[in-house]
Design an enzyme around this catalytic site. Structure first.
Site, PDB file in Angstrom:
ATOM      1  N   LYS A  16       0.838  -1.206   0.000  1.00 25.48           N
ATOM      2  CA  LYS A  16       0.000   0.000   0.000  1.00 25.48           C
ATOM      3  C   LYS A  16       0.872   1.255   0.000  1.00 25.48           C
ATOM      4  O   LYS A  16       0.634   2.185  -0.761  1.00 25.48           O
ATOM      5  CB  LYS A  16      -0.932   0.008   1.227  1.00 25.48           C
ATOM      6  N   ARG A 130      11.642  -5.477   5.143  1.00 23.78           N
ATOM      7  CA  ARG A 130      11.295  -4.054   4.944  1.00 23.78           C
ATOM      8  C   ARG A 130      12.179  -3.162   5.817  1.00 23.78           C
ATOM      9  O   ARG A 130      12.444  -3.457   6.974  1.00 23.78           O
ATOM     10  CB  ARG A 130       9.831  -3.821   5.310  1.00 23.78           C
ATOM     11  N   ARG A 174      -0.505  -9.161  13.502  1.00 22.90           N
ATOM     12  CA  ARG A 174      -1.119  -8.160  12.618  1.00 22.90           C
ATOM     13  C   ARG A 174      -1.919  -8.856  11.518  1.00 22.90           C
ATOM     14  O   ARG A 174      -2.975  -8.377  11.123  1.00 22.90           O
ATOM     15  CB  ARG A 174      -0.032  -7.260  12.017  1.00 22.90           C
TER      16      ARG A 174
HETATM   17  P1  ADP Z   1       2.178  -1.822   3.243  1.00 22.57           P
HETATM   18  O1  ADP Z   1       2.180  -0.305   3.175  1.00 22.57           O
HETATM   19  O2  ADP Z   1       0.983  -2.426   2.588  1.00 22.57           O
HETATM   20  O3  ADP Z   1       2.387  -2.327   4.640  1.00 22.57           O
HETATM   21  P2  ADP Z   1       4.773  -1.603   1.888  1.00 22.57           P
HETATM   22  O4  ADP Z   1       4.498  -0.745   0.688  1.00 22.57           O
HETATM   23  O5  ADP Z   1       5.486  -0.982   3.034  1.00 22.57           O
HETATM   24  O6  ADP Z   1       3.415  -2.336   2.376  1.00 22.57           O
HETATM   25  O7  ADP Z   1       5.563  -2.898   1.348  1.00 22.57           O
HETATM   26  C1  ADP Z   1       6.056  -3.894   2.253  1.00 22.57           C
HETATM   27  C2  ADP Z   1       7.446  -4.353   1.804  1.00 22.57           C
HETATM   28  O8  ADP Z   1       7.343  -5.066   0.558  1.00 22.57           O
HETATM   29  C3  ADP Z   1       8.432  -3.193   1.560  1.00 22.57           C
HETATM   30  O9  ADP Z   1       9.711  -3.608   2.004  1.00 22.57           O
HETATM   31  C4  ADP Z   1       8.402  -2.993   0.040  1.00 22.57           C
HETATM   32  O10 ADP Z   1       9.643  -2.513  -0.444  1.00 22.57           O
HETATM   33  C5  ADP Z   1       8.096  -4.410  -0.474  1.00 22.57           C
HETATM   34  N1  ADP Z   1       7.214  -4.403  -1.663  1.00 22.57           N
HETATM   35  C6  ADP Z   1       6.171  -3.574  -1.917  1.00 22.57           C
HETATM   36  N2  ADP Z   1       5.565  -3.888  -3.083  1.00 22.57           N
HETATM   37  C7  ADP Z   1       6.241  -4.975  -3.560  1.00 22.57           C
HETATM   38  C8  ADP Z   1       6.098  -5.797  -4.739  1.00 22.57           C
HETATM   39  N3  ADP Z   1       5.119  -5.552  -5.641  1.00 22.57           N
HETATM   40  N4  ADP Z   1       6.969  -6.815  -4.894  1.00 22.57           N
HETATM   41  C9  ADP Z   1       7.931  -7.058  -3.979  1.00 22.57           C
HETATM   42  N5  ADP Z   1       8.124  -6.329  -2.877  1.00 22.57           N
HETATM   43  C10 ADP Z   1       7.291  -5.295  -2.643  1.00 22.57           C
HETATM   44  P1  AMP Z   2       0.517   0.137   9.374  1.00 22.26           P
HETATM   45  O1  AMP Z   2       1.672   1.092   9.318  1.00 22.26           O
HETATM   46  O2  AMP Z   2      -0.576   0.501   8.417  1.00 22.26           O
HETATM   47  O3  AMP Z   2       0.963  -1.304   9.225  1.00 22.26           O
HETATM   48  O4  AMP Z   2      -0.126   0.287  10.820  1.00 22.26           O
HETATM   49  C1  AMP Z   2       0.656   0.058  11.979  1.00 22.26           C
HETATM   50  C2  AMP Z   2      -0.237  -0.092  13.208  1.00 22.26           C
HETATM   51  O5  AMP Z   2      -1.009   1.111  13.427  1.00 22.26           O
HETATM   52  C3  AMP Z   2      -1.285  -1.194  13.129  1.00 22.26           C
HETATM   53  O6  AMP Z   2      -0.746  -2.473  13.470  1.00 22.26           O
HETATM   54  C4  AMP Z   2      -2.320  -0.695  14.150  1.00 22.26           C
HETATM   55  O7  AMP Z   2      -1.885  -0.917  15.484  1.00 22.26           O
HETATM   56  C5  AMP Z   2      -2.306   0.815  13.924  1.00 22.26           C
HETATM   57  N1  AMP Z   2      -3.292   1.225  12.906  1.00 22.26           N
HETATM   58  C6  AMP Z   2      -3.037   1.707  11.659  1.00 22.26           C
HETATM   59  N2  AMP Z   2      -4.185   2.001  11.011  1.00 22.26           N
HETATM   60  C7  AMP Z   2      -5.200   1.676  11.855  1.00 22.26           C
HETATM   61  C8  AMP Z   2      -6.632   1.729  11.782  1.00 22.26           C
HETATM   62  N3  AMP Z   2      -7.275   2.189  10.695  1.00 22.26           N
HETATM   63  N4  AMP Z   2      -7.346   1.289  12.852  1.00 22.26           N
HETATM   64  C9  AMP Z   2      -6.743   0.847  13.944  1.00 22.26           C
HETATM   65  N5  AMP Z   2      -5.408   0.757  14.082  1.00 22.26           N
HETATM   66  C10 AMP Z   2      -4.633   1.177  13.076  1.00 22.26           C
END
Ligand code: ADP
Ligand code: AMP
Length: 224
Positions: A16, A130, A174
């Site tokens: 995302k 990550r 999570r």
């Molecule tokens: P989210 O915001 O959904 O938690 P991230 O964008 O932070 O996910 O992505 C999680 C990890 O996966 C990061 O280390 C990122 O660099 C890697 N990543 C993101 N998209 C891809 C993809 N399409 N293929 C491989 N690795 C990815």
């Molecule tokens: P994220 O960076 O999106 O993975 O979120 C990290 C942490 O923030 C999650 O594990 C939750 O503890 C909290 N969090 C993020 N977004 C929400 C949401 N919409 N509702 C409740 N908790 C959240």
């Protein structure tokens, strides 16, 4: 051109943030990242941070009443008047309902919910590699998207660290929270004709192309 009111949906590690950074630039949308707002609040020791910290550490969702107010404030702000991109919100049905009501009051509606799909074992692999920068949360992966200089953010030169909640035991928690509380939002938005699904296992540039193509089609349909 009409406004784009978008949500990025998907499990932790789906990509995302990776997609959101690009899309917000591509479309000039204010990008509201719930996790980043909460982490900043924890770091700054604000009232919000105190309320959220223990849940985040454990990999649990922060209670709805704590999160909803903070995000709705952003959605209702002047900055988001012409559209927004939400990342990490809503994550529960009550959050989705609160968002729907707030948009209704503004006589606005969602354009699309972009669901990025990846299986659980891929989530664990991605989150263990990550790294995020301490300054702005820019995202890298040791193997799939390494920075040019080890341990340093390409974009702002700050240090790269592993998030505490990206440890495997917390990641599993999570994921459980995602399956228990968030995954059902896909059918909630599908019933409302808003859901668009994307294969998050494709490389980041491909996922970005697919999303952009979908948004272009939505806009064309709207003009017909
Ligand atoms: P989210 O915001 O959904 O938690 P991230 O964008 O932070 O996910 O992505 C999680 C990890 O996966 C990061 O280390 C990122 O660099 C890697 N990543 C993101 N998209 C891809 C993809 N399409 N293929 C491989 N690795 C990815
Ligand atoms: P994220 O960076 O999106 O993975 O979120 C990290 C942490 O923030 C999650 O594990 C939750 O503890 C909290 N969090 C993020 N977004 C929400 C949401 N919409 N509702 C409740 N908790 C959240």
């Amino acid at each position: 051109m009409s406004e784009l009111n978008l949500i990025l949906l998907g499990p932790p590690g789906a990509g995302k943030g990776t997609q959101g950074e690009r899309l917000s630039e591509d479309f000039g949308l204010p990008y509201v990242v719930t996790g980043n707002l909460l982490r900043e609040a924890v770091r700054d020791g604000t009232d919000l941070g105190h309320k959220a910290e223990k849940y985040m550490k454990e990999g649990e969702l922060v209670p709805d009443e704590v999160v909803v107010e903070v995000i709705l404030e952003r959605v209702q702000s002047d900055e988001a008047r012409d559209g927004f991109l939400l990342d990490g919100f809503p994550r529960t049905i009550p959050q989705a309902e609160a968002l729907g009501e707030a948009l209704g009051v503004l006589e606005r509606e969602l354009t699309a919910v972009l669901a990025i799909e990846v299986p659980d074992d891929e989530v664990v692999r991605r989150l263990s590699g990550r790294r995020t920068c301490v300054k702005a949360g820019h995202v890298y992966h040791l193997e799939f998207d390494p920075p040019k200089r080890e341990g340093i953010c390409d974009q702002d030169g700050s240090r790269l660290v592993q998030r505490e909640d990206d440890r495997e035991d917390v990641v599993r928690k999570r994921l459980r929270e995602y399956h228990d509380k968030t995954a059902r939002l896909a059918s909630y938005y599908e019933e409302r004709g808003l859901l668009r699904r994307f294969d998050g296992c494709r490389p980041p540039a491909e996922v970005n192309d697919h999303i952009r193509a979908t948004l272009a089609t939505l806009r064309l349909e709207e003009r017909l």
